[in-house]
Design a protein around this motif. Structure first.
Motif, PDB file in Angstrom:
ATOM      1  N   ALA A  61     -12.572  65.677  11.853  1.00 54.92           N
ATOM      2  CA  ALA A  61     -11.589  66.217  12.236  1.00 54.92           C
ATOM      3  C   ALA A  61     -10.995  66.195  13.658  1.00 54.92           C
ATOM      4  O   ALA A  61      -9.583  65.879  14.150  1.00 54.92           O
ATOM      5  CB  ALA A  61     -11.863  67.818  12.170  1.00 54.92           C
ATOM      6  N   LEU A  62     -12.045  65.792  14.718  1.00 52.01           N
ATOM      7  CA  LEU A  62     -11.593  65.693  16.005  1.00 52.01           C
ATOM      8  C   LEU A  62     -10.922  64.440  16.305  1.00 52.01           C
ATOM      9  O   LEU A  62     -10.076  64.077  17.107  1.00 52.01           O
ATOM     10  CB  LEU A  62     -12.815  65.988  16.866  1.00 52.01           C
ATOM     11  CG  LEU A  62     -13.301  67.477  17.028  1.00 52.01           C
ATOM     12  CD1 LEU A  62     -14.603  67.423  17.698  1.00 52.01           C
ATOM     13  CD2 LEU A  62     -12.274  68.163  17.955  1.00 52.01           C
ATOM     14  N   ALA A  67      -5.714  61.280  17.000  1.00 55.95           N
ATOM     15  CA  ALA A  67      -4.894  60.218  16.590  1.00 55.95           C
ATOM     16  C   ALA A  67      -3.696  61.055  16.472  1.00 55.95           C
ATOM     17  O   ALA A  67      -2.759  60.323  15.568  1.00 55.95           O
ATOM     18  CB  ALA A  67      -5.567  59.470  15.095  1.00 55.95           C
ATOM     19  N   GLY A  68      -3.324  62.186  16.355  1.00 50.41           N
ATOM     20  CA  GLY A  68      -2.215  62.720  15.948  1.00 50.41           C
ATOM     21  C   GLY A  68      -1.873  63.288  14.744  1.00 50.41           C
ATOM     22  O   GLY A  68      -0.893  63.757  14.432  1.00 50.41           O
ATOM     23  N   THR A 273      -8.781  53.568  11.081  1.00 52.39           N
ATOM     24  CA  THR A 273      -8.917  53.134  12.436  1.00 52.39           C
ATOM     25  C   THR A 273      -9.776  54.367  13.233  1.00 52.39           C
ATOM     26  O   THR A 273     -10.468  54.314  13.955  1.00 52.39           O
ATOM     27  CB  THR A 273      -7.748  52.823  13.221  1.00 52.39           C
ATOM     28  OG1 THR A 273      -7.367  51.333  12.391  1.00 52.39           O
ATOM     29  CG2 THR A 273      -7.941  52.445  14.676  1.00 52.39           C
ATOM     30  N   ALA A 274      -8.998  55.461  12.996  1.00 50.54           N
ATOM     31  CA  ALA A 274      -9.332  56.722  13.706  1.00 50.54           C
ATOM     32  C   ALA A 274     -10.797  56.976  13.432  1.00 50.54           C
ATOM     33  O   ALA A 274     -11.582  57.281  14.194  1.00 50.54           O
ATOM     34  CB  ALA A 274      -8.415  57.758  13.623  1.00 50.54           C
ATOM     35  N   LEU A 275     -11.086  57.006  12.108  1.00 51.04           N
ATOM     36  CA  LEU A 275     -12.694  57.381  11.457  1.00 51.04           C
ATOM     37  C   LEU A 275     -13.576  56.160  12.014  1.00 51.04           C
ATOM     38  O   LEU A 275     -14.722  56.403  11.973  1.00 51.04           O
ATOM     39  CB  LEU A 275     -12.636  57.875  10.127  1.00 51.04           C
ATOM     40  CG  LEU A 275     -11.658  58.976   9.714  1.00 51.04           C
ATOM     41  CD1 LEU A 275     -11.863  59.146   8.239  1.00 51.04           C
ATOM     42  CD2 LEU A 275     -12.333  60.181  10.274  1.00 51.04           C
TER      43      LEU A 275
END
Length: 316
Positions: A61-62, A67-68, A273-275
């Motif tokens: 979640a963070l 990442a928006g 990418t975020a994860l």
């Protein structure tokens, strides 16, 4: 309040699933993926309701918020509920375990008696998992370095006395071993049968005190048993003077941590990418330490997750 919310979420999801609500592929269309990768701006992250899952869900979640994305976490402590909710798009992302989830989807697809597809081979396990997940509208992202699998521990004194570092060492020692574990260990191929056939360990009996319970670890600590079945991210081993013997012949399945997403809502490269940023930093030892901070130090999972990600430079 948290337990009440989890119960309510599970009830609502159960009603919706029984009503056939959902946006995933229908059974007759399984085998083909028709929905393009989606990129919803608000994502629901599912947690299975235990410490490690809560921690991973909070980290996801963070990272996604960073990442928006707008994010929220729902705790649904039952795979029979949260996996269909993931297919339908009621939940967008969940942390899972590669081999366990592969076998679960395999049984759901081919029946309870289907031959397991999870194995100690991570590449083979991931291939099987992705093959099973895709027709259900699910995308399995890359695994990281952290793995939570069965492990076996003895006291540090016992290991030192008999010069034990690996399960192979224990097998070669010829020592008789009473094992504290769940009663199903007698039949599970990765427990007593595997310890005997793969490592040649002389299991003299199973003490049915459960997997990694306080009672099972105390039984080894006080010498009633010689070895205990735990998980590799158990955060309390040092409290009982225990050390893990290395699974040097890779008996255990490849239960690496993997994010699973609903393709039509969270299948974008941006989500991946975020994860994926977590993959380069989170280790099995890290995960054990984070579990300890929640279970032993009574810190909140969200606080522990945030501090870890900030320390690793993953949050702005």
């Amino acid at each position: 309040m948290r337990r009440l919310r989890s119960w309510c979420v599970a009830l609502v999801l159960g009603v919706l699933l029984l009503a056939g609500c959902g946006g995933g592929p229908s059974l007759e269309n399984q085998g083909e993926v028709t929905a393009p990768p989606g990129d919803s701006r608000h994502l629901v992250i599912g947690s299975a309701g235990f410490t490690e899952s809560d921690l991973l869900a909070n980290m996801y979640a963070l990272l996604l918020k960073n990442a928006g994305y707008g994010t929220e976490i729902l705790s649904v402590a039952n795979r029979e509920l949260y996996e269909p909710a993931l297919e339908s798009g009621q939940i967008d992302v969940v942390p899972e375990y590669a081999a366990t989830f592969a076998d679960w989807l395999n049984a759901k697809t081919h029946g309870a008696d289907a031959k397991p597809v999870g194995s100690p081979d991570l590449d083979a396990t991931m291939k099987a998992l992705r093959t099973l997940a895709a027709p259900r509208g699910l995308t399995v992202l890359d695994p990281g370095r952290a793995v939570d699998q069965n492990a076996f521990a003895v006291t540090a004194a016992y290991a030192k006395k008999h010069d034990l570092k690996t399960l192979s060492d224990l097998g070669a020692s010829g020592l008789g071993v009473r094992l504290a574990a769940g009663d199903e260990c007698v039949q599970r191929p990765y427990c007593e049968p595997g310890l005997k056939s793969v490592y040649g360990i002389d299991i003299t009996g199973i003490d049915p005190k459960g997997v990694g319970t306080t009672q099972s670890k105390q039984a080894v600590q006080n010498g009633q048993d010689q070895m205990v079945l735990i998980t590799s991210t158990d955060a309390t081993l040092t409290d009982f003077g225990l050390v893990i013997l290395d699974d040097d012949k890779h008996l255990q399945n490849a239960d690496y941590i993997v994010p699973v997403v609903n393709r039509s809502r969270a299948g974008s490269d941006k989500v991946a990418t975020a994860l994926g940023a977590l993959n380069s930093v989170l280790t099995t030892d890290d995960l054990a330490s984070l579990n300890q901070q929640v279970d032993s130090w009574r810190r909140l999972p969200e606080d522990v997750a945030r501090t870890y990600l900030e320390d690793k430079g993953l949050l702005k």
